[in-house]
Design an enzyme around this catalytic site. Structure first.
Site, PDB file in Angstrom:
ATOM      1  N   LYS A  66      -2.287   0.017   2.476  1.00 52.82           N
ATOM      2  CA  LYS A  66      -3.314   0.652   3.313  1.00 52.82           C
ATOM      3  C   LYS A  66      -4.019   1.726   2.483  1.00 52.82           C
ATOM      4  O   LYS A  66      -3.455   2.784   2.200  1.00 52.82           O
ATOM      5  CB  LYS A  66      -2.726   1.299   4.570  1.00 52.82           C
ATOM      6  CG  LYS A  66      -3.868   1.584   5.563  1.00 52.82           C
ATOM      7  CD  LYS A  66      -3.653   2.703   6.514  1.00 52.82           C
ATOM      8  CE  LYS A  66      -3.957   4.072   6.016  1.00 52.82           C
ATOM      9  NZ  LYS A  66      -5.365   4.350   5.684  1.00 52.82           N
ATOM     10  N   GLY A 108      -0.166  11.248  -0.827  1.00 49.94           N
ATOM     11  CA  GLY A 108      -1.126  11.951   0.005  1.00 49.94           C
ATOM     12  C   GLY A 108      -0.658  13.372   0.247  1.00 49.94           C
ATOM     13  O   GLY A 108       0.133  13.922  -0.529  1.00 49.94           O
ATOM     14  N   SER A 109      -1.106  13.939   1.342  1.00 45.11           N
ATOM     15  CA  SER A 109      -0.809  15.349   1.611  1.00 45.11           C
ATOM     16  C   SER A 109       0.652  15.535   2.048  1.00 45.11           C
ATOM     17  O   SER A 109       1.278  14.624   2.603  1.00 45.11           O
ATOM     18  CB  SER A 109      -1.730  15.857   2.713  1.00 45.11           C
ATOM     19  OG  SER A 109      -1.525  15.105   3.884  1.00 45.11           O
ATOM     20  N   THR A 110       1.146  16.716   1.820  1.00 50.35           N
ATOM     21  CA  THR A 110       2.506  17.055   2.237  1.00 50.35           C
ATOM     22  C   THR A 110       2.655  16.939   3.759  1.00 50.35           C
ATOM     23  O   THR A 110       3.671  16.446   4.259  1.00 50.35           O
ATOM     24  CB  THR A 110       2.834  18.475   1.748  1.00 50.35           C
ATOM     25  OG1 THR A 110       2.942  18.408   0.316  1.00 50.35           O
ATOM     26  CG2 THR A 110       4.138  19.005   2.327  1.00 50.35           C
ATOM     27  N   GLY A 152       2.978  13.360   4.520  1.00 49.82           N
ATOM     28  CA  GLY A 152       4.247  12.904   3.947  1.00 49.82           C
ATOM     29  C   GLY A 152       5.410  13.192   4.890  1.00 49.82           C
ATOM     30  O   GLY A 152       6.299  12.350   5.091  1.00 49.82           O
ATOM     31  N   GLU A 167       4.788  11.028  -2.673  1.00 50.59           N
ATOM     32  CA  GLU A 167       4.116  11.775  -3.745  1.00 50.59           C
ATOM     33  C   GLU A 167       3.076  12.640  -3.051  1.00 50.59           C
ATOM     34  O   GLU A 167       2.072  12.116  -2.570  1.00 50.59           O
ATOM     35  CB  GLU A 167       3.417  10.822  -4.728  1.00 50.59           C
ATOM     36  CG  GLU A 167       4.329   9.854  -5.431  1.00 50.59           C
ATOM     37  CD  GLU A 167       5.190  10.513  -6.489  1.00 50.59           C
ATOM     38  OE1 GLU A 167       4.962  11.687  -6.813  1.00 50.59           O
ATOM     39  OE2 GLU A 167       6.107   9.834  -6.972  1.00 50.59           O
ATOM     40  N   CYS A 172      -3.837  15.937  -7.455  1.00 53.96           N
ATOM     41  CA  CYS A 172      -2.565  16.482  -6.986  1.00 53.96           C
ATOM     42  C   CYS A 172      -1.995  17.451  -8.021  1.00 53.96           C
ATOM     43  O   CYS A 172      -1.342  18.424  -7.678  1.00 53.96           O
ATOM     44  CB  CYS A 172      -1.586  15.364  -6.708  1.00 53.96           C
ATOM     45  SG  CYS A 172      -1.425  14.234  -8.082  1.00 53.96           S
ATOM     46  N   GLU A 186      -3.191  24.172  -0.742  1.00 59.02           N
ATOM     47  CA  GLU A 186      -3.873  23.221  -1.616  1.00 59.02           C
ATOM     48  C   GLU A 186      -5.331  23.062  -1.168  1.00 59.02           C
ATOM     49  O   GLU A 186      -5.596  22.652  -0.039  1.00 59.02           O
ATOM     50  CB  GLU A 186      -3.158  21.873  -1.554  1.00 59.02           C
ATOM     51  CG  GLU A 186      -3.681  20.899  -2.573  1.00 59.02           C
ATOM     52  CD  GLU A 186      -2.983  19.543  -2.495  1.00 59.02           C
ATOM     53  OE1 GLU A 186      -2.695  19.092  -1.372  1.00 59.02           O
ATOM     54  OE2 GLU A 186      -2.754  18.940  -3.556  1.00 59.02           O
TER      55      GLU A 186
HETATM   56  P1  NAD Z   1      -3.791  12.298   3.415  1.00 56.30           P
HETATM   57  O1  NAD Z   1      -2.379  12.695   3.533  1.00 56.30           O
HETATM   58  O2  NAD Z   1      -4.756  12.808   4.409  1.00 56.30           O
HETATM   59  O3  NAD Z   1      -3.938  10.707   3.485  1.00 56.30           O
HETATM   60  C1  NAD Z   1      -3.216   9.864   2.619  1.00 56.30           C
HETATM   61  C2  NAD Z   1      -3.029   8.529   3.296  1.00 56.30           C
HETATM   62  O4  NAD Z   1      -2.264   8.727   4.477  1.00 56.30           O
HETATM   63  C3  NAD Z   1      -4.332   7.856   3.722  1.00 56.30           C
HETATM   64  O5  NAD Z   1      -4.222   6.470   3.524  1.00 56.30           O
HETATM   65  C4  NAD Z   1      -4.404   8.181   5.198  1.00 56.30           C
HETATM   66  O6  NAD Z   1      -5.121   7.235   5.956  1.00 56.30           O
HETATM   67  C5  NAD Z   1      -2.936   8.176   5.591  1.00 56.30           C
HETATM   68  N1  NAD Z   1      -2.671   8.987   6.772  1.00 56.30           N
HETATM   69  C6  NAD Z   1      -3.353  10.086   7.198  1.00 56.30           C
HETATM   70  N2  NAD Z   1      -2.837  10.540   8.363  1.00 56.30           N
HETATM   71  C7  NAD Z   1      -1.804   9.722   8.684  1.00 56.30           C
HETATM   72  C8  NAD Z   1      -0.886   9.672   9.774  1.00 56.30           C
HETATM   73  N3  NAD Z   1      -0.936  10.538  10.766  1.00 56.30           N
HETATM   74  N4  NAD Z   1       0.046   8.692   9.749  1.00 56.30           N
HETATM   75  C9  NAD Z   1       0.096   7.795   8.742  1.00 56.30           C
HETATM   76  N5  NAD Z   1      -0.765   7.776   7.716  1.00 56.30           N
HETATM   77  C10 NAD Z   1      -1.698   8.726   7.665  1.00 56.30           C
HETATM   78  O7  NAD Z   1      -4.215  12.654   1.930  1.00 56.30           O
HETATM   79  P2  NAD Z   1      -5.630  12.499   1.250  1.00 56.30           P
HETATM   80  O8  NAD Z   1      -6.533  13.532   1.819  1.00 56.30           O
HETATM   81  O9  NAD Z   1      -6.065  11.066   1.296  1.00 56.30           O
HETATM   82  O10 NAD Z   1      -5.291  12.831  -0.276  1.00 56.30           O
HETATM   83  C11 NAD Z   1      -5.176  14.094  -0.745  1.00 56.30           C
HETATM   84  C12 NAD Z   1      -3.717  14.499  -0.850  1.00 56.30           C
HETATM   85  O11 NAD Z   1      -3.016  13.564  -1.658  1.00 56.30           O
HETATM   86  C13 NAD Z   1      -3.529  15.828  -1.530  1.00 56.30           C
HETATM   87  O12 NAD Z   1      -2.596  16.587  -0.824  1.00 56.30           O
HETATM   88  C14 NAD Z   1      -2.996  15.453  -2.899  1.00 56.30           C
HETATM   89  O13 NAD Z   1      -2.250  16.449  -3.533  1.00 56.30           O
HETATM   90  C15 NAD Z   1      -2.189  14.257  -2.592  1.00 56.30           C
HETATM   91  N6  NAD Z   1      -1.966  13.442  -3.795  1.00 56.30           N
HETATM   92  C16 NAD Z   1      -0.719  13.458  -4.362  1.00 56.30           C
HETATM   93  C17 NAD Z   1      -0.474  12.724  -5.519  1.00 56.30           C
HETATM   94  C18 NAD Z   1       0.889  12.710  -6.156  1.00 56.30           C
HETATM   95  O14 NAD Z   1       1.159  11.812  -6.952  1.00 56.30           O
HETATM   96  N7  NAD Z   1       1.766  13.663  -5.874  1.00 56.30           N
HETATM   97  C19 NAD Z   1      -1.496  11.975  -6.090  1.00 56.30           C
HETATM   98  C20 NAD Z   1      -2.750  11.990  -5.493  1.00 56.30           C
HETATM   99  C21 NAD Z   1      -2.962  12.724  -4.335  1.00 56.30           C
END
Ligand code: NAD
Length: 495
Positions: A190, A243-245, A248, A266, A301, A398
């Site tokens: 996804k 994605g975001s903490t 996560g 991650e 990130c 962040e």
């Molecule tokens: P996000 O957490 O908003 O979204 C990431 C994914 O999760 C997307 O596919 C989104 O549709 C899905 N998502 C969002 N809400 C959800 C929910 N309630 N239930 C299930 N899935 C859901 O993050 P973002 O804004 O897309 O990306 C930015 C974040 O990603 C930053 O915090 C960044 O630090 C992190 N990031 C981490 C790494 C790493 O390797 N540590 C790498 C790249 C980005």
């Protein structure tokens, strides 16, 4: 004049935009018929409409992945056969470099030069690396007593879900897909709703390369519907998230509320970039600090978003960063000379600008930037706040944009304490010419990746991931295979 560069604007006008889910090898609309707008942050233009997949589509995709896994069409292939298919997939991605780079840039605004040199290249390398690795990984025989044989074998998890962000859409997906597929799993990907285009295209290319239908499915849609449905699904064996903490943590809850599926995370970061008094080359350090926060519009990130600098070097380092910032003003992402592109979308742009307002209100001194460019598109100047206190929100939260917080300290011990004073622990960097200090500090930093006298060094052979609330588990290297495999211990009694 004779053109040596492709005209990316002309290509953008004609490139085919993928617009469907991929389930069981078939291109489908969402079961509900719903779609959402895919808008380019370059100029606010509507690119296409993408299916808003939800739980019904996730059910179909997981069922297809389960059938594919159970009948062995991929999972039971010898590793050398999976290797051949994944290598063919990597070559097909490489052959579509320009198209994929263009889709990535149109979708999320990064400079075309970066999409070409970083995103597509890394995606190809990742598939090649895990393809090449998988027929060279051996299982174990445990050193038990002579009357028994204990085999310790890796088996694929089964149905794996990958939920990824928008900052490196293809590359983040590849870091999960490549080891998961190489190990024999079936996958449902996804992509983030902000950046679905290349995920769909990767799914199409995988089929063309010979990956059997159902092994790699793509469900586009929103996080709280499609993402949550994957997290809660009773027939998904593992969900691997970048994605975001904040989100996560939701995946840990989904797992606990459903089938205790394995969760790999991650997540975010607020990485410290430390320059100590014994750094012999503050100008090079300054350039690296600027690169560490402005590359990819700061949507990293690992962004080194907190500069922790010894007071004696503060002015020299800050001058170097301001000079670098002046050179990376936002430009047209489709111009190959551009180094700073557009932020991913309107809502994220507002979020970054809100943090700039917060920094001002908290009393930090704006040393440069701070403004959005007038006109269409999502462009924010490289921004540096000086005189930041580590307790300020701009030092703790962040921002995920081109915004640097500069914190001055008086000793290495204070630098270490400030660096670790965060809920995150993804990356950290350190500039020092003293080998004792380097080793002491590198040991003391609570981060999954520590860079010394460099920033963002990168190789597939090296694990990547975070301590604390930056995540659980590691991407890249052979360690990533741990996430996508179960260990089976088989005891054989020798009669
Ligand atoms: P996000 O957490 O908003 O979204 C990431 C994914 O999760 C997307 O596919 C989104 O549709 C899905 N998502 C969002 N809400 C959800 C929910 N309630 N239930 C299930 N899935 C859901 O993050 P973002 O804004 O897309 O990306 C930015 C974040 O990603 C930053 O915090 C960044 O630090 C992190 N990031 C981490 C790494 C790493 O390797 N540590 C790498 C790249 C980005």
């Amino acid at each position: 004049m004779f053109k040596t560069q492709p005209d990316w604007h002309a290509r953008a006008a004609t490139v085919a935009l993928p617009r469907h889910l991929l389930i069981d090898g078939r291109a489908l609309p969402a079961a509900s018929g719903e779609t959402f707008d895919c808008i380019s942050p370059i100029d606010g233009r509507l690119l296409t409409q993408i299916p808003a997949g939800d739980a019904a589509d996730v059910d179909l995709a997981v069922a297809a992945a389960r059938r594919a896994f159970d009948d062995g069409r991929w999972s039971a292939q010898p590793p050398a056969a999976r290797k051949r298919t994944l290598l063919a997939f990597a070559e097909l991605i490489a052959a579509h470099t320009d198209e994929l780079a263009l889709l990535e840039t149109l979708d999320m605004g990064k400079p075309i030069a970066d999409s070409l040199a970083v995103d597509v290249r890394a995606t190809v390398d990742t598939f090649r690396w895990y393809a090449e690795a998988i027929d060279k990984v051996y299982d174990e025989i445990a050193p038990t007593a002579a009357d028994s044989l204990a085999l310790v074998c890796r088996e694929p998890l089964g149905v794996v879900a990958a939920v990824v962000p928008w900052n490196f859409p293809m590359m983040m997906a590849a870091w999960k897909l490549a080891p998961a597929l190489a190990a024999g799993n079936s996958v449902v990907l996804k992509p983030a709703e902000q950046s679905p285009l290349t995920a769909i295209r990767l799914g199409e290319l995988a089929l063309e390369a010979g990956l059997p239908p159902g092994v790699f499915n793509v469900v586009t849609g929103f996080g709280p519907s499609a993402g949550r449905a994957l997290g809660m699904h009773a027939d998904v064996d593992g969900v691997f998230f970048t994605g975001s903490t904040e989100v996560g943590k939701l995946f840990l809850q989904y797992s606990g509320q459903s089938n205790m599926k394995r969760v790999g995370l991650e997540c975010g970061g607020k990485s410290p970039h430390i320059v100590l008094a014994d750094c012999g080359d503050p100008e090079t350090a300054a350039a690296a600090v600027a690169g560490g926060i402005f590359f990819n519009q700061g949507e990293m990130c690992t962004a080194g978003s907190r500069l922790i600098v010894h007071r004696s070097l503060h002015d020299r380092v800050l001058d170097g960063i301001l000079a670098a910032a002046a050179e990376v003003q936002p430009g047209d992402p489709l111009d190959p000379a551009t180094r700073l592109g557009a932020l991913v979308d309107e809502s994220h742009t507002r979020r970054v600008l809100d943090y700039i307002d917060i920094g001002r209100a908290e009393g930090a001194r704006l040393a440069c930037g701070g403004e959005r460019l007038a006109g269409r598109g999502c462009y924010v100047q490289p921004t540096v706040f000086d005189g930041v206190d580590n307790r300020m929100r701009i030092a703790q939260e962040e921002i995920f944009g081109p915004v640097l917080s500069v914190i001055s300290v008086d000793s290495a011990a204070e630098a270490l304490a400030v660096a670790n004073d965060t809920c995150y622990g993804l990356a950290a960097a350190l500039w020092s010419d003293n080998i004792d200090t380097v080793h002491r500090m590198a040991r003391g930093l609570r981060a999954g990746v520590v860079y010394v006298n460099c920033y963002d060094a990168d190789d597939l052979t090296v694990p990547f991931g975070g301590y604390k609330q930056s995540g659980i588990g590691r991407d890249k290297s052979l360690h990533a295979l741990d996430k996508y495999t179960e260990l089976k211990s088989t005891w054989i009694r020798l009669r």
